[in-house]
Design a protein around this motif. Structure first.
Motif: not given
Length: 100
Positions: A8, A10-17
């Motif tokens: 995982p 992070n992109y702009h505070g979101k976790v990308v899986t």
């Protein structure tokens, strides 16, 4: 394997899986081993889609002996030991100023 950071991330505070992208090519006759067919991918230029957007500014060419030519500068690639069809690509994260 795929492009971008290993999930995982992070992109702009979101976790990308998921990976940012992958490379695929359909071969007419599959070789006995996917890696035996790797010579067919050498010398061709590849671009990719992320979701439904074409990422045409970044282009790469796989070359023999693990070398890669990219629009971001030189890179190297190797087979992923954990996945029969996976490839790891190390290339510059940003295009150098001298490449425009």
């Amino acid at each position: 394997g795929g492009f971008g950071p290993r999930p995982p991330w992070n992109y702009h505070g979101k976790v990308v899986t998921k990976w940012e992208g992958v490379i695929c090519e359909v071969l007419q006759q599959p070789p006995a081993s996917d890696r035996e067919g790797s010579e067919k991918m050498n010398g061709r230029w590849y671009t990719w889609f992320v979701d439904n957007l074409w990422q045409g500014e970044d282009v790469l060419e796989f070359q023999k002996h693990g070398a890669a030519a990219t629009t971001r500068g030189p890179g190297v690639w190797r087979w992923d030991k954990a996945q029969e069809r996976g490839i790891w690509l190390d290339w510059p994260s940003h295009k150098p100023a001298n490449l425009g």
